[in-house]
Scaffold this motif. Structure first.
Motif, PDB file in Angstrom:
ATOM      1  N   UNK A 211       0.838  -1.205   0.000  1.00 46.17           N
ATOM      2  CA  UNK A 211       0.000   0.000   0.000  1.00 46.17           C
ATOM      3  C   UNK A 211       0.873   1.256   0.000  1.00 46.17           C
ATOM      4  N   UNK A 212       0.512   2.198  -0.843  1.00 41.56           N
ATOM      5  CA  UNK A 212       1.239   3.470  -0.924  1.00 41.56           C
ATOM      6  C   UNK A 212       0.224   4.618  -0.926  1.00 41.56           C
ATOM      7  N   UNK A 213       0.684   5.790  -0.484  1.00 43.13           N
ATOM      8  CA  UNK A 213      -0.205   6.956  -0.514  1.00 43.13           C
ATOM      9  C   UNK A 213      -0.278   7.537  -1.917  1.00 43.13           C
ATOM     10  N   UNK A 214       0.865   7.573  -2.573  1.00 45.61           N
ATOM     11  CA  UNK A 214       0.950   8.206  -3.907  1.00 45.61           C
ATOM     12  C   UNK A 214       1.722   7.301  -4.855  1.00 45.61           C
ATOM     13  N   UNK A 215       1.240   7.211  -6.088  1.00 44.97           N
ATOM     14  CA  UNK A 215       1.931   6.410  -7.110  1.00 44.97           C
ATOM     15  C   UNK A 215       2.181   7.311  -8.316  1.00 44.97           C
ATOM     16  N   UNK A 216       3.427   7.352  -8.769  1.00 39.46           N
ATOM     17  CA  UNK A 216       3.718   8.095  -9.998  1.00 39.46           C
ATOM     18  C   UNK A 216       3.642   7.135 -11.181  1.00 39.46           C
ATOM     19  N   UNK A 217       2.913   7.529 -12.205  1.00 38.66           N
ATOM     20  CA  UNK A 217       2.919   6.773 -13.460  1.00 38.66           C
ATOM     21  C   UNK A 217       3.202   7.761 -14.576  1.00 38.66           C
ATOM     22  N   UNK A 218       3.943   7.311 -15.567  1.00 37.60           N
ATOM     23  CA  UNK A 218       4.302   8.204 -16.671  1.00 37.60           C
ATOM     24  C   UNK A 218       4.115   7.459 -17.984  1.00 37.60           C
ATOM     25  N   UNK A 219       3.297   8.021 -18.855  1.00 42.16           N
ATOM     26  CA  UNK A 219       3.043   7.339 -20.133  1.00 42.16           C
ATOM     27  C   UNK A 219       2.688   8.359 -21.218  1.00 42.16           C
ATOM     28  N   UNK A 220       3.318   8.252 -22.390  1.00 45.76           N
ATOM     29  CA  UNK A 220       4.519   7.510 -22.719  1.00 45.76           C
ATOM     30  C   UNK A 220       5.654   7.888 -21.773  1.00 45.76           C
ATOM     31  N   UNK A 221       6.451   6.887 -21.478  1.00 49.20           N
ATOM     32  CA  UNK A 221       7.413   7.028 -20.401  1.00 49.20           C
ATOM     33  C   UNK A 221       8.736   7.659 -20.854  1.00 49.20           C
ATOM     34  N   UNK A 222       9.234   8.532 -20.003  1.00 51.90           N
ATOM     35  CA  UNK A 222      10.615   8.976 -20.120  1.00 51.90           C
ATOM     36  C   UNK A 222      11.377   8.235 -19.027  1.00 51.90           C
ATOM     37  N   UNK A 223      12.324   7.381 -19.322  1.00 58.54           N
ATOM     38  CA  UNK A 223      13.086   7.273 -20.560  1.00 58.54           C
ATOM     39  C   UNK A 223      12.689   6.119 -21.483  1.00 58.54           C
ATOM     40  N   UNK A 224      11.861   5.191 -21.045  1.00 53.35           N
ATOM     41  CA  UNK A 224      11.756   3.925 -21.804  1.00 53.35           C
ATOM     42  C   UNK A 224      10.957   4.050 -23.092  1.00 53.35           C
ATOM     43  N   UNK A 225      10.038   5.024 -23.146  1.00 49.32           N
ATOM     44  CA  UNK A 225       9.183   5.173 -24.328  1.00 49.32           C
ATOM     45  C   UNK A 225       7.958   4.291 -24.269  1.00 49.32           C
ATOM     46  N   UNK A 226       7.881   3.406 -23.290  1.00 50.41           N
ATOM     47  CA  UNK A 226       6.713   2.518 -23.201  1.00 50.41           C
ATOM     48  C   UNK A 226       5.471   3.304 -22.816  1.00 50.41           C
ATOM     49  N   UNK A 227       4.335   2.848 -23.329  1.00 56.24           N
ATOM     50  CA  UNK A 227       3.088   3.545 -23.025  1.00 56.24           C
ATOM     51  C   UNK A 227       2.029   2.518 -22.634  1.00 56.24           C
ATOM     52  N   UNK A 228       1.108   2.955 -21.787  1.00 55.02           N
ATOM     53  CA  UNK A 228       0.051   2.049 -21.329  1.00 55.02           C
ATOM     54  C   UNK A 228      -1.012   1.856 -22.397  1.00 55.02           C
TER      55      UNK A 228
END
Ligand code: PLP
Length: 382
Positions: free
Chosen positions: A160-177
């Motif tokens: 369990x976490x209070x905050x989750x960072x998600x990044x899409x398209x991602x820097x640096x990998x370029x992957x996207x959800x």
């Protein structure tokens, strides 16, 4: 003298500043340097944005059209355009807050949660997430992502976490959800009471089958804040303008952010905001589309060169970055050090994006085409 002790957690230069310094030193020594390291832009602003900003300066220079402080949450005219852009997703102007860019938002939004919170950062990741949280005295847990999963993060069951960072398209990998994988995260956040800070700074690069806005996912408006920027697709890294969406359905956060702005912020430059409005014009949209294709074609040229060298790369088509594996026997830093010293090519070591990035390096496709071709020509010789 009293100083903030949190600074002692920051021993090294911020990695991008470090890269810039190395490149400058090489240039001073008269060596040719092709900088594919830093994710800044080299192409100029679009004429449509320039025209709007000139118009705005002229208005500010006339007594009858002069305006002073803009509203802290941003000009209504810009927020209305953004709201319209969200279309059926139903984001209202009162849920949109204009900022001077996504970097400010990814750190500033932490004021909503107080200090000492637990934060999850999938890595490799944009370094500002972890640094802003360490500085705020929060507990950061890294979730390494793997090449075998195309660097798509998978929710950690039972934690369990209070905050989750998600990044899409991602820097640096370029992957996207895609919708299915992002739904897993939204369901995970909803079931654990976490707030997702969804960094969509590169949303304009997302391909057709990928998610552009987190609010395309059912119930995301109950757990997610979306952060966006005019920097990368509209050339605003120097102008500075971005925004975040805090849905009214997300409990008290919308009201609290407004309150926070009232004592911490006097708004983004009217000139920048007027320039940003041009993004939503027909001309602006067409220019963005064309330039994104230009960057994506740069990325394809880079990939062909990597293929020739038998180096693995993440084959995402949704990013101005190519994330590649270092040759056997090289750590990220060793390889990037060799690249600059032997070839004069600046790359970004993968480990600067967290532990999940060790053994990889990032190549930026933002430089002009001739620079990309120059780098290919140099490496072709070896
Ligand atoms: N988020 C990510 C993932 C980035 O890569 C960057 C810049 O490189 C930012 C945010 C910051 O963008 P801005 O220029 O809007 O501050």
């Amino acid at each position: 003298m009293k100083y903030n002790r949190e600074f002692s957690n920051f021993k090294n230069d911020y990695i991008f500043a470090k890269l810039k310094k190395t490149a400058e030193e090489m240039k001073r020594q008269g060596k040719e340097v092709v900088d594919l390291g830093v994710g800044d832009l080299s192409l100029p602003l679009f004429p449509v944005a320039v025209e709007e900003m000139i118009k705005s300066v002229k208005e500010l220079g006339e007594k009858r059209s002069f305006t002073g402080y803009p509203p802290a949450e941003g000009l209504l005219s810009l927020r209305e355009k953004i709201s319209l852009d969200y279309g059926d997703l139903g984001i209202s102007p009162s849920e949109i807050f204009i900022s001077d860019g996504a970097k400010s938002d990814v750190g500033n939004l932490l004021d909503l949660f107080g200090t000492g919170i637990s934060v999850l950062v999938p890595t490799p990741a944009y370094p500002a997430y972890a640094e802003a949280n360490l500085f705020a005295g929060n507990k950061v847990t890294f979730l390494p992502c793997f090449k075998e999963d195309d660097f798509i993060p998978i929710p950690p069951v039972g934690k369990i976490f209070d905050v989750i960072y998600l990044c899409s398209p991602n820097n640096p990998t370029g992957s996207a959800f895609d919708k299915r994988t992002l739904s897993r995260w939204i369901n995970y956040a909803l079931s654990t009471g976490a707030v997702v800070l969804y960094d969509g700074a590169y949303c304009d690069f997302a391909s057709e089958n990928e998610v552009k806005s987190v609010y395309e996912i059912k119930n995301a408006e109950y757990c997610a804040v979306e952060i966006r920027s005019f920097s990368k697709s509209f050339g605003f890294t120097g102008v500075r303008c971005g925004y975040c969406v805090i849905p009214e359905t997300l409990g008290e956060y919308n009201r609290l952010w407004k309150r926070r702005l009232s004592f911490r912020f006097n708004g983004v430059s009217v000139i920048s905001q007027k320039g940003a409005e041009a993004y939503f014009s027909e001309e602006g949209r067409a220019a963005v589309k064309k330039r994104i294709n230009y960057y994506k074609n740069n990325a394809e040229i880079i990939k062909i060169a990597l293929k020739k060298k038998n180096l693995w790369y993440n084959n995402s088509c949704s990013s101005p970055y190519v994330f590649a594996k270092t040759p056997e026997g090289f750590s990220s830093e060793e390889f990037c050090d060799r690249a600059i010293k032997k070839f004069g090519i600046v790359l970004t070591p993968g480990n600067s994006f967290g532990e999940g990035g060790e053994g990889f390096f990032r190549i930026s496709a933002f430089p002009e085409r001739d620079k990309i071709l120059k780098a290919v020509e140099i490496t072709d010789k070896y």
